[in-house]
Design an enzyme around this catalytic site. Sequence first.
Site, short mmCIF file in Angstrom:
data_model
loop_
_atom_site.label_atom_id
_atom_site.label_comp_id
_atom_site.label_asym_id
_atom_site.label_seq_id
_atom_site.Cartn_x
_atom_site.Cartn_y
_atom_site.Cartn_z
N LYS A 148 0.82 -1.22 0.00
CA LYS A 148 0.00 0.00 0.00
C LYS A 148 0.85 1.27 0.00
CE LYS A 148 -3.97 -2.33 2.14
NZ LYS A 148 -5.06 -2.24 3.13
N TYR B 79 -12.36 -2.03 -4.12
CA TYR B 79 -12.89 -2.12 -2.76
C TYR B 79 -14.41 -2.00 -2.70
CZ TYR B 79 -8.26 -2.11 -0.54
OH TYR B 79 -7.00 -2.45 -0.11
N PHE C 211 -15.38 3.49 6.68
CA PHE C 211 -13.98 3.71 6.31
C PHE C 211 -13.75 3.73 4.79
CE2 PHE C 211 -14.44 -0.91 6.97
CZ PHE C 211 -13.89 -1.42 5.80
N ARG D 62 -2.31 -14.63 4.48
CA ARG D 62 -3.03 -13.89 5.53
C ARG D 62 -2.32 -14.08 6.87
NH1 ARG D 62 -7.37 -10.28 4.08
NH2 ARG D 62 -7.84 -10.42 6.29
N THR E 276 -5.97 -7.21 10.38
CA THR E 276 -6.24 -5.93 9.74
C THR E 276 -5.78 -4.77 10.63
OG1 THR E 276 -8.21 -6.94 8.77
CG2 THR E 276 -8.07 -4.53 8.70
N ARG F 89 2.19 -6.69 8.90
CA ARG F 89 1.43 -5.54 9.40
C ARG F 89 1.94 -5.09 10.76
NH1 ARG F 89 -4.56 -7.33 7.15
NH2 ARG F 89 -4.54 -6.00 5.28
N ASN G 298 -2.30 -0.03 6.68
CA ASN G 298 -1.76 -1.27 7.25
C ASN G 298 -0.81 -2.01 6.31
OD1 ASN G 298 -3.68 -2.17 5.50
ND2 ASN G 298 -4.94 -3.24 7.01
N HIS H 3 -2.14 -5.51 1.37
CA HIS H 3 -3.41 -6.21 1.13
C HIS H 3 -3.10 -7.67 0.85
CE1 HIS H 3 -7.32 -7.23 -0.66
NE2 HIS H 3 -6.62 -7.87 -1.58
N GLU I 78 -9.19 -10.68 -8.06
CA GLU I 78 -8.25 -9.57 -7.87
C GLU I 78 -7.04 -9.69 -8.80
OE1 GLU I 78 -9.63 -8.95 -3.21
OE2 GLU I 78 -7.60 -9.67 -3.62
P1 IDP Z 1 -8.27 -6.84 5.23
O1 IDP Z 1 -7.41 -5.91 4.38
O2 IDP Z 1 -7.52 -7.35 6.42
O3 IDP Z 1 -8.93 -7.93 4.43
P2 IDP Z 1 -10.86 -5.52 5.24
O4 IDP Z 1 -11.85 -5.62 6.34
O5 IDP Z 1 -11.13 -6.25 3.97
O6 IDP Z 1 -9.44 -5.94 5.86
O7 IDP Z 1 -10.68 -3.97 4.93
C1 IDP Z 1 -9.99 -3.54 3.78
C2 IDP Z 1 -9.05 -2.43 4.15
O8 IDP Z 1 -9.83 -1.30 4.60
C3 IDP Z 1 -8.11 -2.70 5.33
O9 IDP Z 1 -6.95 -3.41 4.97
C4 IDP Z 1 -7.80 -1.31 5.82
O10 IDP Z 1 -6.83 -0.67 4.98
C5 IDP Z 1 -9.14 -0.61 5.64
N1 IDP Z 1 -9.96 -0.67 6.85
C6 IDP Z 1 -10.69 -1.72 7.31
N2 IDP Z 1 -11.33 -1.45 8.45
C7 IDP Z 1 -11.01 -0.15 8.74
C8 IDP Z 1 -11.36 0.73 9.81
O11 IDP Z 1 -12.10 0.39 10.74
N3 IDP Z 1 -10.81 1.99 9.76
C9 IDP Z 1 -10.00 2.41 8.75
N4 IDP Z 1 -9.66 1.61 7.73
C10 IDP Z 1 -10.14 0.33 7.72
MG MG Z 2 -10.28 -7.81 2.87
#
Ligand code: IDP
Ligand code: MG
Length: 140
Positions: free
Chosen positions: A11, A51, A59, A87, A93, A104, A114, A117, A128
């Site tokens: 990212k 997304y 978010f 993962r 996350t 992360r 974070n 992805h 993807e």
């Molecule tokens: P993941 O990347 O671990 O699969 P997802 O729930 O799919 O997590 O969310 C996608 C991305 O959205 C996350 O990697 C993060 O960058 C962002 N994100 C998810 N939840 C939050 C939040 O509560 N606050 C801010 N950003 C978030």
């Molecule tokens: Mg995800």
Amino acid sequence: MYTDFTFSIIKPNAVRTGKTGPILAMINEAGFEIAAMRMVRLTRPQAESFYSVHKGKPFYEGLVEFMTSGPVVVMILRHENAVEQFRKLIGSTDPSKAEPGTIRKLFAVSVQMNAVHGSDSVENAAIEANFFFSKVERFL
Ligand code: IDP
Ligand code: MG
């Protein structure tokens, strides 16, 4: 040769702060093979589409802003049980909940920023990977 693959993005926060090399080193050391890789700056429509499953969540807007804020590195990674193994390597996350030694934990600066992805299912890995790479760009 592995047949399982996952899709990953380094990212903007991690690319911007020079963490591409260290993250790629961790990915290689964990035994993943890089089957395709490119640096790209996402357009807003591309980030929104990638997304779209999160559209409507609080978010979402911030995430699209962030993901278009600078170049990212997109890649297809091969490994046995690639989706689940990757993962594990990246961690939760929320970096404050990520296990020690995960990408992360080491490189995230917030839940949003974070660092990486990783696809959450085999089906989404295929979707993807197809979003970013054509067949001739993959060394499978
Ligand atoms: P993941 O990347 O671990 O699969 P997802 O729930 O799919 O997590 O969310 C996608 C991305 O959205 C996350 O990697 C993060 O960058 C962002 N994100 C998810 N939840 C939050 C939040 O509560 N606050 C801010 N950003 C978030
Ligand atoms: Mg995800």
